[in-house]
Design an enzyme around this catalytic site. Structure first.
Site, PDB file in Angstrom:
ATOM      1  N   MET A 156       0.826  -1.203   0.000  1.00  0.00           N
ATOM      2  CA  MET A 156       0.000   0.000   0.000  1.00  0.00           C
ATOM      3  C   MET A 156       0.864   1.259   0.000  1.00  0.00           C
ATOM      4  SD  MET A 156      -3.119  -0.833   2.645  1.00  0.00           S
ATOM      5  CE  MET A 156      -4.130   0.555   2.103  1.00  0.00           C
ATOM      6  N   HIS A 157       0.255   2.379  -0.410  1.00  0.00           N
ATOM      7  CA  HIS A 157       0.789   3.736  -0.204  1.00  0.00           C
ATOM      8  C   HIS A 157       1.973   4.115  -1.089  1.00  0.00           C
ATOM      9  CE1 HIS A 157      -1.665   3.232   3.335  1.00  0.00           C
ATOM     10  NE2 HIS A 157      -0.778   2.510   3.980  1.00  0.00           N
ATOM     11  N   ASP A 191      -2.430  -4.895  -0.334  1.00  0.00           N
ATOM     12  CA  ASP A 191      -1.992  -6.186   0.203  1.00  0.00           C
ATOM     13  C   ASP A 191      -2.770  -6.647   1.431  1.00  0.00           C
ATOM     14  OD1 ASP A 191      -0.854  -4.232   1.833  1.00  0.00           O
ATOM     15  OD2 ASP A 191       1.197  -4.927   1.567  1.00  0.00           O
TER      16      ASP A 191
END
Length: 492
Positions: A76-77, A235
């Site tokens: 993520m991110h 994820d």
């Protein structure tokens, strides 16, 4: 034979799963990744390394199978800025990168404070999130900022390379800090207030929707026909789905290097305190609350290294079993690298408390394992206050330990189930590929089966309840001391 392929763009490796229509894993392969740290607290990767690993894995698919669909999962991110020609402008800034604390504080102040930000997006703005990375580039790398045309998250960049289609989906958009989780849309007023071009953000689809068709040149390279590529998801959300955490009331407790408590909900209301993350799930109409612990099994690894690397995990399990719950009064605060949920305190540190001349390393191993589990209970209690919990699935390395499974059930006061198959985000991505490829939700849910359910032990629960109260009190007693120590050592 038709198979569904799941790809997970992780932090340390890329994993590929091939599963048949009943969820049986036909093949599992991975490709390692490295991380660079050009500054203190920084973490970067070259997206070209992801692409190399992905193409090598796809090239290894046996010719006897037909890939009916590809599903994607990923860290993520993580920010990948590209220009109008699709060229990557700099290395990707990862989810664990901590360089953007100043940008987070500046953005929250400009937007009206923490409570207003939670109202707008459902979450606070954390240094690891995507938006503050864009703001950091604007401040520190303006020549790159001026060339940005699209900001991808990791798996969406790979999806673009596979199909040529710009897209993301709601679970990864949730971790950007500019997505309204409740309304499921980019927050235009927030982006405008911060001066970020909304056109840089890809169109948003559902996680099981088709992103596009594999580029013809890639299909020829791999020897495949027309292959659908499914959007996939972040994820944590995809891993939970791959464990069968797929309906409101389902909860995952994952004990890996870090720890996670994640519960599916039909609610559209975020945690107003911001202590829990609130993100969209991979299924329509569902979101999830999530608490994160920074040093779960990492705490146990740390003490194992201190006590002697000759110890096996079986040795540690035996040492814990030989010591009664409560560890003889020894307590462990598992805050080696600060803590996120529930304290949001980067200055917190690991504390071993209550040693006496009667203590030995068995007491300490049990105290460390209990302290980790107490820290996860902090998140579990917040999650249960936010949404009903009907079922708990335990995952990660901790789930492989019988003593830890029993401890978790008793500390939480809740039955804990262990899945038959745990293959992480790649397996959940293959499930999404099957959904997007036409299998029914009931068929895909049938892929996940329970191996064992552990009930709480009433007598041990009473001992753990007493220990948990002491655990909470010890942090409160030391909170100001943590801040003072950080100030004195120049960490603040």
């Amino acid at each position: 034979m038709d198979v569904y392929l799941g790809l997970d763009i992780g932090t340390t490796n890329i994993k590929m799963i091939l599963a048949d229509g009943e969820g049986k894993v036909i093949e599992s392969r991975s490709s390692p990744l490295g991380i660079s740290a050009p500054g203190h607290g920084w973490a970067e990767q070259d997206p070209e390394d992801w692409w190399t690993g992905v193409t090598e894995l796809l090239s290894s698919v046996p010719g006897k199978v037909r890939v009916a669909g590809i599903g994607l999962s990923g860290q993520m991110h993580t920010l990948v800025p590209v220009d109008r020609e699709g060229r990557v402008l700099r290395k990707a800034i990862l989810w664990c990168d901590q360089r953007t604390a100043a940008e987070c504080a500046e953005a929250e102040a400009l937007l009206g404070g923490e409570s207003r930000v939670v109202e707008m997006t459902g979450n606070l703005i954390y240094p690891g999130f995507t938006l503050p990375k864009i703001l950091w580039i604007r401040k520190h790398e303006p020549e790159i900022y001026r060339k940005i045309a699209t900001c991808y998250i990791a798996k969406d960049y790979i999806g673009w390379r596979l199909t040529g289609e710009r897209a993301t989906e709601w679970s990864d958009a949730s971790g950007s800090a500019c997505w309204d989780v409740s309304a499921r849309k980019w927050r235009s007023d927030l982006l405008s207030a911060l001066g970020v071009d909304e056109g840089w953000l890809p169109p948003v689809k559902g996680s099981a929707e088709i992103r596009g068709i594999l580029r013809p040149e890639l299909a020829r390279r791999f020897g495949w026909g027309e292959t659908k590529v499914i959007c996939g998801g972040a994820d944590n959300a995809v891993s939970a789905f791959g464990l069968g955490v797929a309906s409101p009331g389902d909860c995952m407790i994952s004990i890996g290097t870090s720890g996670t408590v994640l519960a599916i909900t039909g609610s559209t209301a975020p945690d107003p305190t911001g202590r829990l993350h609130f993100f969209n799930s991979v299924l329509p109409g569902q979101s999830y609350y999530m608490g994160c612990m920074l040093a779960a099994a990492a705490s146990l690894n740390w003490f194992r290294d201190v006590a002697g690397r000759d110890l096996t995990w079986d040795d540690i399990g035996k040492a814990v079993e030989e010591t009664p719950p409560g560890a003889g009064g020894v307590l462990w605060l598992p805050y080696l690298n600060g803590e996120r949920t529930p304290h949001r305190n980067p200055n917190a540190r690991g504390v071993l408390y209550g040693l006496s001349s009667m203590s030995d390393r068995r007491h300490v191993f049990r105290a460390v394992m209990e302290g980790i589990t107490y820290g996860l209970r902090d998140s579990f209690e917040l999650v249960r206050a936010a949404t009903p919990v009907k079922r708990v699935i335990m995952a990660g390395g901790g789930a492989k330990s019988a003593v830890w499974r029993k401890m978790t059930a008793s500390v939480m006061g809740f039955p804990v189930s262990v899945p038959e198959t745990e293959e992480g985000g790649a397996y959940g991505a293959a499930m999404l590929a099957a959904l997007g490829g036409g299998l029914s939700p009931d068929d895909v849910r049938g892929w996940t089966r329970i191996l064992e359910t552990v009930e709480p032990d009433d007598a041990e629960k009473k001992a753990y309840d007493r220990g948990y109260l002491q655990f909470q009190a010890l942090y409160r007693d030391l909170r100001e001391r943590f801040d003072a120590t950080a100030h004195n050592t120049g960490e603040q």
